[in-house]
Scaffold this motif. Structure first.
Motif, PDB file in Angstrom:
ATOM      1  N   ASP A   1       0.856  -1.192   0.000  1.00 24.20           N
ATOM      2  CA  ASP A   1       0.000   0.000   0.000  1.00 24.20           C
ATOM      3  C   ASP A   1       0.887   1.234   0.000  1.00 24.20           C
ATOM      4  O   ASP A   1       2.113   1.148   0.109  1.00 24.20           O
ATOM      5  CB  ASP A   1      -0.885  -0.028   1.249  1.00 24.20           C
ATOM      6  N   THR A   2       0.271   2.399  -0.147  1.00 20.24           N
ATOM      7  CA  THR A   2       1.003   3.663  -0.033  1.00 20.24           C
ATOM      8  C   THR A   2       0.437   4.459   1.133  1.00 20.24           C
ATOM      9  O   THR A   2      -0.757   4.370   1.448  1.00 20.24           O
ATOM     10  CB  THR A   2       0.896   4.495  -1.320  1.00 20.24           C
TER      11      THR A   2
ATOM     12  N   GLY B   1      -1.068   7.478   3.048  1.00 21.00           N
ATOM     13  CA  GLY B   1      -1.767   8.730   2.856  1.00 21.00           C
ATOM     14  C   GLY B   1      -1.126   9.822   3.691  1.00 21.00           C
ATOM     15  O   GLY B   1      -0.304   9.553   4.574  1.00 21.00           O
ATOM     16  N   SER B   2      -1.536  11.051   3.444  1.00 24.95           N
ATOM     17  CA  SER B   2      -0.891  12.175   4.124  1.00 24.95           C
ATOM     18  C   SER B   2      -1.109  12.125   5.641  1.00 24.95           C
ATOM     19  O   SER B   2      -0.194  12.421   6.420  1.00 24.95           O
ATOM     20  CB  SER B   2      -1.403  13.495   3.556  1.00 24.95           C
TER      21      SER B   2
ATOM     22  N   ALA C   1       0.978   9.223   7.088  1.00 22.41           N
ATOM     23  CA  ALA C   1       2.395   9.583   6.961  1.00 22.41           C
ATOM     24  C   ALA C   1       2.784  10.615   8.012  1.00 22.41           C
ATOM     25  O   ALA C   1       3.873  10.550   8.592  1.00 22.41           O
ATOM     26  CB  ALA C   1       2.669  10.112   5.560  1.00 22.41           C
TER      27      ALA C   1
ATOM     28  N   ALA D   1       4.746  11.036   2.683  1.00 24.58           N
ATOM     29  CA  ALA D   1       3.454  10.710   2.089  1.00 24.58           C
ATOM     30  C   ALA D   1       3.686  10.046   0.738  1.00 24.58           C
ATOM     31  O   ALA D   1       4.569  10.438  -0.022  1.00 24.58           O
ATOM     32  CB  ALA D   1       2.618  11.977   1.919  1.00 24.58           C
ATOM     33  N   GLY D   2       2.902   9.031   0.441  1.00 21.24           N
ATOM     34  CA  GLY D   2       3.060   8.300  -0.815  1.00 21.24           C
ATOM     35  C   GLY D   2       4.088   7.192  -0.752  1.00 21.24           C
ATOM     36  O   GLY D   2       4.247   6.448  -1.727  1.00 21.24           O
TER      37      GLY D   2
ATOM     38  N   GLU E   1       5.745   3.686  -0.240  1.00 21.39           N
ATOM     39  CA  GLU E   1       5.205   2.334  -0.310  1.00 21.39           C
ATOM     40  C   GLU E   1       5.506   1.576   0.989  1.00 21.39           C
ATOM     41  O   GLU E   1       6.622   1.642   1.503  1.00 21.39           O
ATOM     42  CB  GLU E   1       5.803   1.565  -1.491  1.00 21.39           C
TER      43      GLU E   1
END
Length: 241
Positions: free
Chosen positions: A103-104, A106-107, A110, A117-118, A120
Motif C-alpha cells: 500500500d502507499t 496517505g498524508s 504519513a 506521504a506516498g 510504499e
C-alpha cells in the motif's frame, strides 16, 4: 495448621502446580470455598487475592476465578521477537499470517508516522499462538524504500520481527505501552470477551534517519507482561572505559 487463608492458598497452589487444574480451568467459587473450609468470605477473598498477586489465577467479574495462562516477560528495552521470547521461556510458538498487502501512505498516516506521504509500505497482520493459545495480534508496516527485500518476502518460514532483525540493523527505537480494551475484532482473534483489558506495545525502529517499521502488538492482559532490568545512568557511565 496455620491461618485458614494460607491453607486455602496452599491447596489451590498445589492443584495448579501439579497440573490437576490447567490454565483456563475455573476454580471453585467463593461460596463453595467458604463451605469447604468453614470460614468467612473475607478469608477466602484474602487467599484468592494472594493467588492473583502471584499470577496463579485471574478473577473475572461475574464469571469467577480461573487458572492463569503462562505469562511471558517481554523485555521492553531490547528489540526481540515473540518467537524467541517464547522459546527462551520454554513455550511452543507458532504464528499465522492473516493479511499481507502493499500500500502507499496517505498524508494523515504519513504525518502520524513521520514518514513521507506516498511511501510504499508492506502491511502485515499476524496472530501469535503460544502453547495453543493466541497471545498477540501483530499489525505491522514495513517501509519498502528502507527494506526493499520485504516486497517479495512471504514470512511463511520466519515471523516478520525475526526476519527484520536478521536483515536490517536498527539504530534507534521508540516504544509506547498502553492499556486498551479489546474491540470486537481483537476479542474474536484473541478468544477473549469484547472490552477485556489488553496491553498494547507500539514500536517504531529506524536505520539512521529512515524508518524501518511501525508495529502495534496487542496482548490479552492476563497472558503477558512487560519487564526490564536497568540501572541509573551515572552507574553505567562509571563502568564505561
Amino acid at each position: 495448621m496455620g491461618p485458614i487463608h494460607q491453607r486455602i492458598f496452599n491447596d489451590i497452589e498445589a492443584r495448579i502446580i501439579s497440573g490437576d487444574w490447567r490454565p483456563g480451568d475455573r476454580i471453585p467459587n467463593e461460596h463453595d470455598l467458604v463451605e469447604q473450609y468453614q470460614c468467612s468470605r473475607m478469608t477466602v477473598s484474602k487467599a484468592l487475592s494472594i493467588l492473583v498477586e502471584r499470577g496463579l489465577i485471574v478473577r473475572k467479574r461475574r464469571a469467577g476465578s480461573f487458572v492463569a495462562s503462562p505469562q511471558i516477560d517481554r523485555t521492553v528495552m531490547d528489540i526481540q521477537d515473540i518467537s524467541t521470547e517464547a522459546a527462551l521461556a520454554g513455550y511452543e510458538h507458532r504464528y499465522e499470517i492473516l493479511a499481507r498487502s502493499i500500500d502507499t501512505l496517505g498524508s494523515a498516516e504519513a504525518g502520524q508516522l513521520r514518514a513521507p506521504a506516498g511511501a510504499e509500505v508492506l502491511r502485515i497482520q499476524c496472530l501469535h499462538i503460544v502453547d495453543g493459545k493466541p497471545i498477540a495480534i501483530e499489525r505491522r508496516l514495513i517501509l519498502l524504500e528502507t527494506v526493499p527485500l520485504a516486497r517479495h518476502e512471504t514470512f511463511s518460514a520466519i515471523p516478520p520481527s525475526k526476519w527484520l532483525l536478521s536483515q536490517v540493523p536498527w539504530s534507534k527505537a521508540r516504544h509506547v505501552i498502553r492499556a486498551v480494551s479489546a474491540d470486537a475484532s481483537t476479542a474474536r482473534m484473541l478468544q477473549i470477551e469484547r472490552g477485556e483489558p489488553c496491553l498494547s506495545l507500539i514500536r517504531q525502529t529506524w536505520q539512521n534517519e529512515r524508518m524501518v517499521t511501525h508495529v502495534e502488538i496487542t496482548h490479552p492482559g492476563d497472558r503477558f507482561q512487560f519487564a526490564s532490568t536497568f540501572q541509573p545512568a551515572e552507574k553505567r557511565a562509571r563502568r564505561q572505559p
